[in-house]
Every structure is written in structure tokens, then in C-alpha cells.
Scaffold this motif. Sequence first.
Motif, PDB file in Angstrom:
ATOM      1  N   ALA A  12       0.840  -1.203   0.000  1.00 52.90           N
ATOM      2  CA  ALA A  12       0.000   0.000   0.000  1.00 52.90           C
ATOM      3  C   ALA A  12       0.873   1.250   0.000  1.00 52.90           C
ATOM      4  O   ALA A  12       0.589   2.215  -0.717  1.00 52.90           O
ATOM      5  N   TYR A  13       1.931   1.222   0.785  1.00 48.97           N
ATOM      6  CA  TYR A  13       2.874   2.348   0.826  1.00 48.97           C
ATOM      7  C   TYR A  13       3.463   2.586  -0.566  1.00 48.97           C
ATOM      8  O   TYR A  13       3.539   3.722  -1.032  1.00 48.97           O
ATOM      9  N   LYS A  14       3.870   1.493  -1.239  1.00 55.70           N
ATOM     10  CA  LYS A  14       4.441   1.609  -2.586  1.00 55.70           C
ATOM     11  C   LYS A  14       3.414   2.117  -3.594  1.00 55.70           C
ATOM     12  O   LYS A  14       3.780   2.752  -4.586  1.00 55.70           O
ATOM     13  N   ARG A  16      -7.625  -4.066  -5.630  1.00 59.99           N
ATOM     14  CA  ARG A  16      -9.072  -3.899  -5.822  1.00 59.99           C
ATOM     15  C   ARG A  16      -9.672  -3.030  -4.720  1.00 59.99           C
ATOM     16  O   ARG A  16     -10.510  -2.169  -4.986  1.00 59.99           O
ATOM     17  N   VAL A  17      -9.246  -3.253  -3.473  1.00 63.26           N
ATOM     18  CA  VAL A  17      -9.737  -2.433  -2.354  1.00 63.26           C
ATOM     19  C   VAL A  17      -9.300  -0.982  -2.545  1.00 63.26           C
ATOM     20  O   VAL A  17     -10.078  -0.049  -2.303  1.00 63.26           O
ATOM     21  N   ARG A  18      -8.075  -0.782  -2.999  1.00 61.87           N
ATOM     22  CA  ARG A  18      -7.597   0.571  -3.282  1.00 61.87           C
ATOM     23  C   ARG A  18      -8.480   1.252  -4.325  1.00 61.87           C
ATOM     24  O   ARG A  18      -8.813   2.424  -4.206  1.00 61.87           O
ATOM     25  N   ASP A  19      -8.886   0.496  -5.350  1.00 61.94           N
ATOM     26  CA  ASP A  19      -9.775   1.052  -6.367  1.00 61.94           C
ATOM     27  C   ASP A  19     -11.091   1.527  -5.745  1.00 61.94           C
ATOM     28  O   ASP A  19     -11.589   2.615  -6.071  1.00 61.94           O
ATOM     29  N   GLU A  75      -8.610   9.247   1.264  1.00 63.59           N
ATOM     30  CA  GLU A  75      -7.155   9.348   1.292  1.00 63.59           C
ATOM     31  C   GLU A  75      -6.491   8.083   1.815  1.00 63.59           C
ATOM     32  O   GLU A  75      -5.360   7.793   1.464  1.00 63.59           O
ATOM     33  N   ARG A  76      -7.179   7.368   2.695  1.00 63.25           N
ATOM     34  CA  ARG A  76      -6.608   6.148   3.275  1.00 63.25           C
ATOM     35  C   ARG A  76      -7.619   5.013   3.168  1.00 63.25           C
ATOM     36  O   ARG A  76      -8.820   5.240   3.095  1.00 63.25           O
ATOM     37  N   ILE A  77      -7.094   3.812   3.171  1.00 63.25           N
ATOM     38  CA  ILE A  77      -7.946   2.621   3.104  1.00 63.25           C
ATOM     39  C   ILE A  77      -8.364   2.274   4.532  1.00 63.25           C
ATOM     40  O   ILE A  77      -7.524   1.959   5.370  1.00 63.25           O
ATOM     41  N   THR A  78      -9.661   2.322   4.764  1.00 68.27           N
ATOM     42  CA  THR A  78     -10.189   2.025   6.091  1.00 68.27           C
ATOM     43  C   THR A  78     -10.678   0.580   6.151  1.00 68.27           C
ATOM     44  O   THR A  78     -10.919  -0.053   5.122  1.00 68.27           O
ATOM     45  N   VAL A  79     -10.845   0.087   7.360  1.00 68.98           N
ATOM     46  CA  VAL A  79     -11.338  -1.278   7.531  1.00 68.98           C
ATOM     47  C   VAL A  79     -12.778  -1.396   7.024  1.00 68.98           C
ATOM     48  O   VAL A  79     -13.155  -2.427   6.456  1.00 68.98           O
ATOM     49  N   GLU A  80     -13.560  -0.342   7.191  1.00 73.00           N
ATOM     50  CA  GLU A  80     -14.949  -0.377   6.715  1.00 73.00           C
ATOM     51  C   GLU A  80     -14.992  -0.485   5.193  1.00 73.00           C
ATOM     52  O   GLU A  80     -15.749  -1.285   4.638  1.00 73.00           O
ATOM     53  N   ARG A  81     -14.175   0.327   4.518  1.00 74.87           N
ATOM     54  CA  ARG A  81     -14.122   0.288   3.051  1.00 74.87           C
ATOM     55  C   ARG A  81     -13.588  -1.070   2.587  1.00 74.87           C
ATOM     56  O   ARG A  81     -14.052  -1.629   1.607  1.00 74.87           O
ATOM     57  N   ARG A 117     -13.814  -4.047   4.131  1.00 79.02           N
ATOM     58  CA  ARG A 117     -14.866  -5.075   4.280  1.00 79.02           C
ATOM     59  C   ARG A 117     -15.921  -4.933   3.202  1.00 79.02           C
ATOM     60  O   ARG A 117     -16.369  -5.915   2.614  1.00 79.02           O
ATOM     61  N   TYR A 118     -16.328  -3.693   2.949  1.00 80.26           N
ATOM     62  CA  TYR A 118     -17.321  -3.447   1.910  1.00 80.26           C
ATOM     63  C   TYR A 118     -16.820  -3.946   0.548  1.00 80.26           C
ATOM     64  O   TYR A 118     -17.522  -4.661  -0.165  1.00 80.26           O
ATOM     65  N   ALA A 119     -15.600  -3.569   0.201  1.00 81.27           N
ATOM     66  CA  ALA A 119     -15.034  -3.940  -1.099  1.00 81.27           C
ATOM     67  C   ALA A 119     -14.918  -5.455  -1.239  1.00 81.27           C
ATOM     68  O   ALA A 119     -15.300  -6.022  -2.266  1.00 81.27           O
ATOM     69  N   LEU A 120     -14.403  -6.114  -0.217  1.00 80.25           N
ATOM     70  CA  LEU A 120     -14.223  -7.565  -0.298  1.00 80.25           C
ATOM     71  C   LEU A 120     -15.567  -8.283  -0.356  1.00 80.25           C
ATOM     72  O   LEU A 120     -15.708  -9.286  -1.073  1.00 80.25           O
TER      73      LEU A 120
END
Length: 159
Positions: free
Chosen positions: A17-19, A49-52, A60-66, A68-71
Motif C-alpha cells: 500500500a505504501y508503494k 481492488r480495495v484501493r480502487d 485518502e486512506r484505506i479504512t477497515v470499513e471500506r 470489508r465493503y469492497a471484499l
Amino acid sequence: MQFYTPEELARIVSQAAYKLGKEIEREASLEIARRSRGTPRIALRLLRRVRDFSDVANEERITVERTRYALDELGINTLGFDEMDLKLLRLLAQNRGKPMGLSTIAAALSEDEGTVEDVIEPYLLANGYLERTAKGRCATYKTYDILDVEPPKEGGTLF
């Protein structure tokens, strides 16, 4: 074959994710790790895919809620199973403890035998959701439990 632990995969996901230039919450990287079947390649694919999903939501950041939703939207359940895994497990469970051959399974799933054997089965075998016998593949008690199906009483060869 040894699968990675969720903690090892979470570190890999965080570094990736950092990269990718995206900050990720620790719990979000663990969620991706838990659903990635112990495999870095899958974890990295899920991260992208979650980043998308996060980018589309303009976060700005990937949250646990986002995450779970994405997966969930991608059809990856909390055990890391996708639609094909569940189809295979349901197929074996419907066979009520009787072994099923690879060619029969492949035909029923409309998949190549090699795909079933090399892609779908390893994780399910390693985690005790199916057994390979001389007569074919069988569902285990663990499979019946996660599918919430009553295991066969008599006549089945359940382990």
C-alpha cells in the motif's frame, strides 16, 4: 506447501500500500490478509481492488470499513472463499459423503481439471474443508458446518 500467516501477509499488504502511495489502516491490512487464503499474490490483488474502491470513494486512506465493503462486493467471504470455492464445497456436500472424481467435479463446475486441482483445491485441502481419497474428493465435517448443512448419517464415507 506452507501458507503465510495473517500477520505476515498484513505486513506485505502494508508495504505494498505504501508503494502504491495509499495509506492503509492496520486492521484493514489484517482484513485483506485474513481473506487472501494465505497467499501474497492474492493479498496483493485484493489490495489493488480495495484501493480502487477507496479511490472511487475519494478517500485518502484505506479504512477497515471500506475494505470489508469492497471484499464483500467482490464476493470474498470472511474465510477467503470466493464463488467457485463455495460451488465446489456445495457440490461435495450435496453428494452426501460419497467421493466424487476430479473429472466429474470439473464438469459440474465448468472448469478445467487443472484449475480445480491447482487453484481451487489446495487451500480447501490444507484447511480441512475437503479430503482427497483413492475414490475421489469428499466433503469434511468442517464443510458441512460452514455451509450449515446436516452431514450424512449412514452410508457416507465422511471423515
